[in-house]
Motif scaffolding. Structure first.
Motif, PDB file in Angstrom:
ATOM      1  N   VAL A 198      31.484 -30.203  49.864  1.00 10.64           N
ATOM      2  CA  VAL A 198      29.733 -30.507  50.085  1.00 10.64           C
ATOM      3  C   VAL A 198      29.699 -32.084  49.885  1.00 10.64           C
ATOM      4  N   VAL A 199      28.761 -32.465  50.809  1.00 16.94           N
ATOM      5  CA  VAL A 199      28.148 -33.623  50.660  1.00 16.94           C
ATOM      6  C   VAL A 199      26.559 -33.638  50.241  1.00 16.94           C
ATOM      7  N   GLY A 200      26.217 -34.321  49.432  1.00 17.30           N
ATOM      8  CA  GLY A 200      24.835 -34.120  48.913  1.00 17.30           C
ATOM      9  C   GLY A 200      24.181 -35.483  48.471  1.00 17.30           C
ATOM     10  N   GLY A 201      23.119 -35.359  47.550  1.00 19.44           N
ATOM     11  CA  GLY A 201      22.626 -36.513  46.962  1.00 19.44           C
ATOM     12  C   GLY A 201      21.537 -37.248  47.828  1.00 19.44           C
ATOM     13  N   SER A 202      21.203 -38.444  47.485  1.00 21.65           N
ATOM     14  CA  SER A 202      20.029 -39.083  48.192  1.00 21.65           C
ATOM     15  C   SER A 202      20.379 -39.329  49.599  1.00 21.65           C
ATOM     16  N   VAL A 203      21.623 -39.167  49.907  1.00 17.89           N
ATOM     17  CA  VAL A 203      21.643 -39.421  51.557  1.00 17.89           C
ATOM     18  C   VAL A 203      21.052 -38.268  52.146  1.00 17.89           C
ATOM     19  N   LEU A 204      20.858 -37.047  51.810  1.00 16.49           N
ATOM     20  CA  LEU A 204      20.343 -35.943  52.861  1.00 16.49           C
ATOM     21  C   LEU A 204      18.877 -35.855  52.882  1.00 16.49           C
ATOM     22  N   PRO A 205      18.231 -36.088  51.624  1.00 20.79           N
ATOM     23  CA  PRO A 205      16.722 -35.908  51.835  1.00 20.79           C
ATOM     24  C   PRO A 205      15.898 -37.221  52.570  1.00 20.79           C
ATOM     25  N   VAL A 206      14.765 -36.954  52.452  1.00 16.99           N
ATOM     26  CA  VAL A 206      13.855 -37.819  53.049  1.00 16.99           C
ATOM     27  C   VAL A 206      13.850 -39.054  52.197  1.00 16.99           C
ATOM     28  N   HIS A 207      14.573 -39.008  51.179  1.00 10.91           N
ATOM     29  CA  HIS A 207      14.474 -40.262  50.507  1.00 10.91           C
ATOM     30  C   HIS A 207      15.759 -41.311  50.562  1.00 10.91           C
ATOM     31  N   ARG A 208      16.410 -41.079  51.671  1.00  6.41           N
ATOM     32  CA  ARG A 208      17.470 -41.948  51.971  1.00  6.41           C
ATOM     33  C   ARG A 208      17.116 -43.467  52.000  1.00  6.41           C
ATOM     34  N   THR A 209      18.022 -44.258  51.495  1.00  5.08           N
ATOM     35  CA  THR A 209      17.696 -45.558  51.685  1.00  5.08           C
ATOM     36  C   THR A 209      18.920 -46.402  52.438  1.00  5.08           C
ATOM     37  N   PRO A 210      18.846 -47.508  52.574  1.00  2.00           N
ATOM     38  CA  PRO A 210      20.046 -48.235  53.059  1.00  2.00           C
ATOM     39  C   PRO A 210      21.196 -48.396  52.018  1.00  2.00           C
ATOM     40  N   MET A 211      20.918 -48.078  50.838  1.00  2.00           N
ATOM     41  CA  MET A 211      21.815 -48.157  49.419  1.00  2.00           C
ATOM     42  C   MET A 211      22.384 -46.581  49.184  1.00  2.00           C
ATOM     43  N   SER A 212      21.970 -45.644  49.988  1.00  2.00           N
ATOM     44  CA  SER A 212      22.522 -44.347  49.758  1.00  2.00           C
ATOM     45  C   SER A 212      24.116 -44.273  49.963  1.00  2.00           C
ATOM     46  N   ASP A 213      24.709 -43.320  49.220  1.00  2.00           N
ATOM     47  CA  ASP A 213      26.082 -43.382  49.540  1.00  2.00           C
ATOM     48  C   ASP A 213      26.208 -41.689  49.836  1.00  2.00           C
ATOM     49  N   LEU A 214      27.550 -41.542  50.310  1.00  2.00           N
ATOM     50  CA  LEU A 214      27.986 -40.334  50.576  1.00  2.00           C
ATOM     51  C   LEU A 214      28.561 -39.479  49.440  1.00  2.00           C
ATOM     52  N   ASP A 215      27.722 -38.961  48.557  1.00  2.00           N
ATOM     53  CA  ASP A 215      28.312 -38.144  47.283  1.00  2.00           C
ATOM     54  C   ASP A 215      29.055 -36.833  47.760  1.00  2.00           C
ATOM     55  N   MET A 216      30.264 -36.722  47.486  1.00  2.00           N
ATOM     56  CA  MET A 216      30.954 -35.686  47.940  1.00  2.00           C
ATOM     57  C   MET A 216      31.464 -34.883  46.943  1.00  2.00           C
ATOM     58  N   VAL A 217      31.785 -33.684  46.964  1.00  2.50           N
ATOM     59  CA  VAL A 217      32.482 -32.795  45.866  1.00  2.50           C
ATOM     60  C   VAL A 217      33.586 -31.831  46.811  1.00  2.50           C
ATOM     61  N   ALA A 218      34.737 -31.945  46.313  1.00  2.00           N
ATOM     62  CA  ALA A 218      35.770 -31.137  47.147  1.00  2.00           C
ATOM     63  C   ALA A 218      36.498 -30.088  46.084  1.00  2.00           C
ATOM     64  N   VAL A 219      36.853 -28.891  46.497  1.00  2.00           N
ATOM     65  CA  VAL A 219      37.875 -28.363  45.712  1.00  2.00           C
ATOM     66  C   VAL A 219      39.118 -28.056  46.513  1.00  2.00           C
ATOM     67  N   GLN A 220      40.088 -28.446  45.854  1.00  2.00           N
ATOM     68  CA  GLN A 220      41.579 -28.347  46.415  1.00  2.00           C
ATOM     69  C   GLN A 220      42.298 -27.184  45.856  1.00  2.00           C
ATOM     70  N   PRO A 221      43.381 -26.664  46.419  1.00  2.00           N
ATOM     71  CA  PRO A 221      44.211 -25.980  45.508  1.00  2.00           C
ATOM     72  C   PRO A 221      44.578 -26.315  44.308  1.00  2.00           C
ATOM     73  N   ARG A 222      45.404 -25.655  43.533  1.00  3.10           N
ATOM     74  CA  ARG A 222      45.387 -26.026  41.974  1.00  3.10           C
ATOM     75  C   ARG A 222      45.992 -27.609  41.915  1.00  3.10           C
ATOM     76  N   MET A 223      45.181 -28.317  41.005  1.00  2.00           N
ATOM     77  CA  MET A 223      45.452 -29.678  40.468  1.00  2.00           C
ATOM     78  C   MET A 223      45.659 -29.835  39.039  1.00  2.00           C
TER      79      MET A 223
END
Length: 185
Positions: free
Chosen positions: A27-52
């Motif tokens: 999933v990617v989310g955070g300030s990068v997706l809504p209308v509030h995106r700024t030049p400083m927004s980053d790609l906040d990503m959460v991933a689920v891998q097999p057992r870690m």
């Protein structure tokens, strides 16, 4: 001149393909997706891998985007989300609920998004007496710091609130007003 960046979902999908080929969910989310995106927004990503053995955090740059990548397995992500709800700071659950689902190999992503959208609607558990006392203490400390900074600003002739960093650098400090007005000259 800044270079043009890909759209955030396109860039995040490329990160997922290249760096997380075994992910069950991304999933990617955070300030990068809504209308509030700024030049400083980053790609906040959460991933689920097999057992870690343990969750991982990775910060990197991808095609002009700063990326914060949190990689869990299903168990550690559930623990992390529960901890966020317990502490009344559900940052990752909110990202999961509101983010764009990029990878969903087995339906886990859709299930997590549905749960994380439901949970905030349930509201937090009532605060314990110890939690209320801790919050009261923290608020009192913040008010004391604010009062001390105001007193220091008045002593220096600035008349308003400022950060300690401004005084330490010797930068001019302007009074803070609750009304928006043109700066005085």
């Amino acid at each position: 001149m800044a270079s043009a960046r890909e759209e955030p979902v396109v860039a995040a999908a490329a990160v997922a393909r290249q760096l997380l080929p075994e992910a069950r969910m991304v999933v990617v989310g955070g300030s990068v997706l809504p209308v509030h995106r700024t030049p400083m927004s980053d790609l906040d990503m959460v991933a689920v891998q097999p057992r870690m053995a343990a969750p991982r955090h990775r910060a990197l740059w991808w095609e002009g985007w700063p990326v914060e990548l949190l990689v869990h397995d299903e168990r550690t992500l559930a623990t992390h989300c529960e901890d966020g709800f317990r502490r009344r700071w559900p940052g990752i659950p909110r990202l999961l609920a509101q983010g764009a689902l990029l990878v969903d190999e087995d339906g886990l992503g859709a299930r997590l998004q549905a749960e994380m959208r439901r949970r905030p609607a349930d509201g937090p558990a009532p605060a314990t007496a110890a939690e209320t006392d801790a919050l009261r203490y923290e608020l009192t400390e913040l008010l004391d710091v604010t009062a001390a900074r105001r007193a220091e600003a008045r002593r220096r002739g600035a008349g308003g609130v400022h950060t300690g960093a401004c005084v330490a650098r010797g930068a001019p400090v302007r009074p803070v007003s609750s009304r928006r007005s043109a700066p005085s000259r």
